[in-house]
Design an enzyme around this catalytic site. Structure first.
Site, PDB file in Angstrom:
ATOM      1  N   ASP A 139       0.828  -1.203   0.000  1.00 28.61           N
ATOM      2  CA  ASP A 139       0.000   0.000   0.000  1.00 28.61           C
ATOM      3  C   ASP A 139       0.862   1.253   0.000  1.00 28.61           C
ATOM      4  O   ASP A 139       1.571   1.528   0.966  1.00 28.61           O
ATOM      5  CB  ASP A 139      -0.917  -0.011   1.225  1.00 28.61           C
ATOM      6  CG  ASP A 139      -1.915   1.132   1.225  1.00 28.61           C
ATOM      7  OD1 ASP A 139      -2.073   1.784   0.179  1.00 28.61           O
ATOM      8  OD2 ASP A 139      -2.549   1.363   2.262  1.00 28.61           O
ATOM      9  N   ASP A 345      -1.958   6.159  -6.237  1.00 26.37           N
ATOM     10  CA  ASP A 345      -2.225   5.241  -5.133  1.00 26.37           C
ATOM     11  C   ASP A 345      -2.382   3.821  -5.649  1.00 26.37           C
ATOM     12  O   ASP A 345      -3.158   3.569  -6.570  1.00 26.37           O
ATOM     13  CB  ASP A 345      -3.488   5.687  -4.398  1.00 26.37           C
ATOM     14  CG  ASP A 345      -3.790   4.828  -3.191  1.00 26.37           C
ATOM     15  OD1 ASP A 345      -2.855   4.512  -2.431  1.00 26.37           O
ATOM     16  OD2 ASP A 345      -4.964   4.460  -2.995  1.00 26.37           O
TER      17      ASP A 345
END
Length: 462
Positions: A139, A345
């Site tokens: 992440d 992201d």
């Protein structure tokens, strides 16, 4: 078969004439490419190598190449619901809004998206000495890494396929004492460090509560992290979780790749220069890679754009979008529309654009796809197509241009369409930051180079 292909070629020519491009600005796509393959295909990743670079395989968590085995894949509606929550949270955090939630009498700041379940890609690493394999979600929107640790019973930890990490069996595990700079630097406003209250030494605790209510609490510790045989990181700071609650799904923990000091990237700056890259595969049944460090031939095959950071939020990586084209035709979007920037992201699925930019993209894309019937809105995605009974579909290329002139043609169809839907949504206005989701990033090696202050894109990397 020949007549079907001829028809598609004729349609490409028709679209090109009608929309001011040429046939090279459209791609004939077999509809079979939208279906998932039942088995993991041979890896085709082409990670650029370097002596000071470490690369590990990467896979979709619900795909056949996932090391822990594919779990039940959520529906598109479920994925989009989680994705919307994550996207909304990131925008609010980037705007400086933080929410404190209570867990066991301790206030824990909400971190990241609607739930950890919004994350999609996993890597397998080794932790401890001897190394114990752990499959963790990667992440770029998180910093502190963690895994579940013994002693954890079924009421304190969720089920995972791999054995729980047992710190007592590792010769290199060390919990961080409470009264230390490392514990103080963890920051009560970020991970709400506290101290254990027992008869032994007071140890540093961490706590994270995600937007959907999932929590992880444990000891802030150091350990040896093994990326692959012969490549290890000593004294890696991470969370040894002994109390997890929420809709977790078989994975063993999380690998934080954000820009704050707690992340793997920041902790390995002296080894890898604050650079890392990944390639997200085009489908769920193929593999990609995650690599620490920059390629030796730093510019080969890449186009670069400046990397920006938020003054008060070190986690996120931001670039500036300058334009969008559909079918070879540049859209008429005022540059001021993109002035708030775009966060890149790995955990967000669908790209969120400023309202004006999305409206222009949607109009142009629908015009180029006018031969195919639209379906009703699908939980936020409003440009979805009924492709039933078709052997091939002609899809316009979509290109993103960033500040500095870097332009990337998104992979067709995997980087443009998500289960037959345009993989973009519009924001409520032009006054908030946008997010480039992982669908648009597929097949590119995306290189984040904090040391040189730029982000690079290399097409066809996996």
């Amino acid at each position: 078969m020949a007549s079907s292909l001829l028809l598609c070629l004729l349609l490409c020519s028709y679209y090109a004439i009608a929309h001011g491009g040429n046939e090279h600005d459209f791609v004939v796509v077999p509809t079979s490419s939208f279906a998932s393959e039942p088995a993991c295909s041979a890896a085709s990743s082409r990670a650029t190598s370097a002596p000071n670079r470490a690369s590990v395989p990467l896979a979709h968590r619900h795909g056949a190449c996932a090391p822990s085995g594919a779990t039940d894949k959520p529906s598109l509606a479920e994925r989009l619901h989680r994705d919307r929550g994550r996207r909304n949270y990131i925008v609010s955090k980037a705007s400086g809004r933080t929410t404190l939630l209570s867990e066991g009498g301790v206030s824990i700041p909400t971190s990241r998206g609607d739930a950890v379940d919004s994350l999609e890609y996993v890597v397998t690493l080794g932790i401890g000495t001897p190394a114990v394999e752990q499959t963790v979600l990667m992440d770029t929107g998180s910093d502190l890494s963690w895994v579940q640790c013994k002693p954890c019973n079924s009421s304190e930890c969720y089920p995972q396929k791999d054995p729980l990490f047992d710190p007592s069996s590792s010769s290199t595990y060390t919990p961080i004492p409470c009264d230390t700079d490392a514990c103080r630097d963890l920051g009560s406003d970020t991970y709400n460090h506290g101290c254990t209250n027992g008869t032994g030494p007071s140890l540093c605790q961490y706590g994270i509560r995600y937007g959907g209510g999932s929590t992880t609490v444990g000891l802030y510790s150091t350990e040896t992290l093994t990326l692959k045989p012969g490549v290890s990181i000593k004294n890696f700071s991470f969370g040894c979780g002994f109390d997890q609650h929420g809709p977790y799904d078989k994975f063993d923990g999380l690998l934080g790749l954000g820009g704050a000091p707690e992340s793997l990237v920041s902790q390995t700056t002296t080894l890898y220069g604050g650079a890392f890259s990944y390639c997200l595969p085009p489908g769920n049944s193929t593999a990609g890679f995650l690599a620490l460090g920059a390629p030796s031939n730093h510019t080969a095959g890449f186009v670069f754009t400046p990397l920006h950071r938020f003054p008060d939020v070190a986690t996120f990586y931001m670039v500036t979008l300058a334009g969008i084209s559909v079918g070879g035709k540049q859209l008429d979007i005022p540059p001021t529309v993109f002035s708030k920037g775009m966060i890149i992201d790995s955990g967000t699925v669908v790209t969120g654009l400023p309202a004006t930019a999305y409206s222009a993209l949607r109009s142009a894309f629908r015009s180029a796809m006018s031969a195919y019937p639209l379906l009703p809105r699908n939980d936020g995605l409003d440009t979805c197509y009924n492709l039933t009974g078709l052997s091939n579909v002609t899809v316009p290329k979509v290109a993103l241009t960033f500040s500095g002139g870097a332009t990337i043609d998104l992979d067709v169809p995997s980087g443009v369409l998500l289960e037959g839907c345009l993989a973009f949504v519009g924001g409520s206005s032009d006054s908030q930051v946008g997010i480039i989701g992982n669908v648009n990033q597929r097949t590119f090696e995306v290189l984040y180079d904090s040391g040189k202050g730029k982000v690079g894109f290399r097409p066809g990397a996996c």
